[in-house]
Scaffold this motif. Structure first.
Motif, PDB file in Angstrom:
ATOM      1  N   THR A 147     -37.625 -55.060  13.134  1.00  0.00           N
ATOM      2  CA  THR A 147     -38.405 -54.393  12.126  1.00  0.00           C
ATOM      3  C   THR A 147     -38.665 -52.978  12.473  1.00  0.00           C
ATOM      4  N   SER A 193     -38.009 -58.859  15.427  1.00  0.00           N
ATOM      5  CA  SER A 193     -38.794 -59.460  14.419  1.00  0.00           C
ATOM      6  C   SER A 193     -39.270 -60.665  14.689  1.00  0.00           C
ATOM      7  N   TRP A 213     -36.307 -53.838   7.435  1.00  0.00           N
ATOM      8  CA  TRP A 213     -35.879 -54.757   8.405  1.00  0.00           C
ATOM      9  C   TRP A 213     -34.305 -54.901   8.465  1.00  0.00           C
TER      10      TRP A 213
END
Ligand code: AKG
Ligand code: FE2
Length: 224
Positions: A147, A193, A213
């Protein structure tokens, strides 16, 4: 951390120092926070794009879930978003996607992460907006690997709330230790993430960001 690592406007070849910091942080502890990471002119353009989309009524309420189970859940998140698509005509979108592709190539080389693509959206949380604790990697479709969030809020201080609360122990999750990060103009937060529960605390003023992402392959996700 006090960083002035600013990719120059119009020259999105990412400085080596920036890339090294990303590789180091993602290796351990798995996250990093860069302050003043982007050129102010570029930040202005991102804010301009978000404002233009808002004025044109192009922001949509963000959903929760994936595919057919995607739904707006006001009790979980209250932001409205605009996805950055490659076919978008704006120069700033193209520049950003090029920049993200460069980071993908680097992460593949430096950390052997099997990254294939990037997806990202501008986001606006209204006054009182929040996002309850979650992981960015979906259990059913674990393609999101890393992320990267960029904050677009000038003169933001603690009294405005809206911190990103990042829980730093995957085992303990939201019952474990955490750090709070203010969504300050030009700050960038990057994390794995799958490993960090996080939430957005209620913001007392509208709160702007660009969240994205780096993804692995849909059919063959590899956990990092
Ligand atoms: O804006 C933030 O600080 C976090 C947003 C977030 O967690 C998300 O969009 O998944
Ligand atoms: Fe998230």
């Amino acid at each position: 951390m006090n960083d002035i690592l600013r990719p120059a406007m119009g020259d999105y070849s990412c400085p080596d120092e920036w890339l090294d910091r990303i590789a180091e942080g993602l290796s351990s502890p798995g996250f990093l926070h860069l302050k003043n990471a982007l050129h102010p002119d570029f930040l202005e353009k991102l804010v301009g794009l978000l404002e233009a989309k808002e004025d044109a009524d192009k922001l949509e309420r963000a959903g929760v879930g994936k595919g057919a189970s995607l739904e707006v859940r006001s009790e979980i998140r209250s932001d409205s978003i605009f996805w950055l698509e490659p076919e978008d005509s704006s120069a700033v979108t193209k520049e950003w996607l090029g920049f993200m592709n460069e980071i993908i190539s680097f992460l593949r080389r430096a950390l052997f992460l099997p990254l294939e693509s990037y997806e990202g959206h501008l986001a606006r949380y209204p006054e009182g907006g929040f996002y309850k604790p979650h992981l960015d990697q979906h259990r059913i479709s674990p393609t999101r690997q890393v992320t990267l969030i960029t904050y677009l809020n000038k003169d933001w201080d603690e009294s405005n709330g809206g911190q990103l609360r990042l829980y730093t122990d995957i085992e303990k999750g939201i019952h474990g230790p955490y750090i709070d990060i203010l969504p300050e103009y030009g700050s960038v937060v990057i994390f794995r993430s799958a490993d960090f529960w996080h939430e957005v605390l209620p913001a007392k003023q509208p709160r702007l960001s660009l969240t994205g992402w780096f993804r692995g392959r849909e059919d063959n996700p590899v956990l990092v």
